[in-house]
Design a protein around this motif. Structure first.
Motif, PDB file in Angstrom:
ATOM      1  N   ALA A  69      41.652  40.727  41.815  1.00  0.00           N
ATOM      2  CA  ALA A  69      43.116  40.678  41.748  1.00  0.00           C
ATOM      3  C   ALA A  69      43.629  41.508  40.573  1.00  0.00           C
ATOM      4  CB  ALA A  69      43.584  39.224  41.620  1.00  0.00           C
ATOM      5  N   ILE A  70      42.969  41.398  39.436  1.00  0.00           N
ATOM      6  CA  ILE A  70      43.374  42.192  38.270  1.00  0.00           C
ATOM      7  C   ILE A  70      43.152  43.673  38.548  1.00  0.00           C
ATOM      8  CG2 ILE A  70      42.874  42.692  35.846  1.00  0.00           C
ATOM      9  CD1 ILE A  70      42.101  39.701  35.584  1.00  0.00           C
ATOM     10  N   TRP A  72      45.887  44.987  40.752  1.00  0.00           N
ATOM     11  CA  TRP A  72      47.111  45.149  39.977  1.00  0.00           C
ATOM     12  C   TRP A  72      47.024  46.397  39.110  1.00  0.00           C
ATOM     13  CZ3 TRP A  72      47.636  45.419  34.717  1.00  0.00           C
ATOM     14  CH2 TRP A  72      48.940  45.416  34.233  1.00  0.00           C
ATOM     15  N   ARG A  73      45.881  46.608  38.469  1.00  0.00           N
ATOM     16  CA  ARG A  73      45.710  47.760  37.573  1.00  0.00           C
ATOM     17  C   ARG A  73      45.864  49.079  38.322  1.00  0.00           C
ATOM     18  NH1 ARG A  73      46.344  51.595  35.099  1.00  0.00           N
ATOM     19  NH2 ARG A  73      44.928  52.533  33.601  1.00  0.00           N
ATOM     20  N   ARG A  83      47.772  49.714  40.664  1.00  0.00           N
ATOM     21  CA  ARG A  83      49.182  49.962  40.991  1.00  0.00           C
ATOM     22  C   ARG A  83      49.977  50.445  39.786  1.00  0.00           C
ATOM     23  NH1 ARG A  83      48.480  44.904  43.706  1.00  0.00           N
ATOM     24  NH2 ARG A  83      49.658  43.892  42.043  1.00  0.00           N
ATOM     25  N   GLN A  84      49.385  50.421  38.598  1.00  0.00           N
ATOM     26  CA  GLN A  84      50.089  50.838  37.390  1.00  0.00           C
ATOM     27  C   GLN A  84      50.045  52.365  37.267  1.00  0.00           C
ATOM     28  OE1 GLN A  84      51.721  48.281  35.993  1.00  0.00           O
ATOM     29  NE2 GLN A  84      50.659  47.251  37.662  1.00  0.00           N
ATOM     30  N   TRP A 141      44.093  39.164  31.202  1.00  0.00           N
ATOM     31  CA  TRP A 141      45.330  38.482  31.593  1.00  0.00           C
ATOM     32  C   TRP A 141      46.420  38.680  30.553  1.00  0.00           C
ATOM     33  CZ3 TRP A 141      46.527  37.579  36.243  1.00  0.00           C
ATOM     34  CH2 TRP A 141      45.557  37.261  37.181  1.00  0.00           C
ATOM     35  N   VAL A 164      48.025  41.939  31.373  1.00  0.00           N
ATOM     36  CA  VAL A 164      48.853  41.823  32.572  1.00  0.00           C
ATOM     37  C   VAL A 164      50.158  41.113  32.222  1.00  0.00           C
ATOM     38  CG1 VAL A 164      49.011  40.745  34.856  1.00  0.00           C
ATOM     39  CG2 VAL A 164      46.897  41.890  34.160  1.00  0.00           C
ATOM     40  N   ALA A 168      54.131  42.412  32.292  1.00  0.00           N
ATOM     41  CA  ALA A 168      55.187  41.691  33.009  1.00  0.00           C
ATOM     42  C   ALA A 168      56.370  41.424  32.085  1.00  0.00           C
ATOM     43  CB  ALA A 168      54.640  40.384  33.581  1.00  0.00           C
TER      44      ALA A 168
END
Length: 116
Positions: free
Chosen positions: A26-27, A30-31, A33-34, A94, A97, A101
């Motif tokens: 999951a991380i 997400w990474r 997409r940065q 986390w 992340v 956010a």
């Protein structure tokens, strides 16, 4: 320098490690997409994800059967050290992340100039 990570973590054969693999995946998603322009800010996260993708955790758990009490104690200490490092890595991941956010939220907060 390309700071993307390797492909997904190998599938967990042991159900006990499945949550760790799911969290890292999951991380990692997400990474990816940065923006790549943020590579310096995510260097530590990329290193953690790369180490996980390369199997550092799984290979460290391949301990041979101890043949004496000192070997058993040493193996236990190795597992506990790995656990501490893994949890620290996950915490830093986390934190990065969450910090991102919070930066996204602050982009939309009006600057009222009241000092609040």
């Amino acid at each position: 320098m390309d700071n993307t990570t390797a492909a997904a973590t190998p599938t967990a054969a042991d159900p006990a490690t499945a949550p760790l693999h799911a969290a890292l995946d999951a991380i990692r998603m997400w990474r990816h997409r940065q923006p790549h322009t943020d590579a310096r800010r995510f260097a530590e996260l990329d290193a953690i994800l790369d180490a996980a993708a390369l199997g550092r955790i799984e290979s460290s758990l391949d301990l041979s059967e101890p043949t004496s009490l000192p070997e058993a104690v040493e193996a236990h200490q190795a597992v506990m050290n790995l656990r501490r490092r893994t949890l620290a890595d996950a915490g830093r991941a986390w934190d990065l992340v969450e910090a991102n956010a919070m930066r996204q939220i602050s982009r939309f907060m009006p600057n009222t100039g009241t000092g609040r």
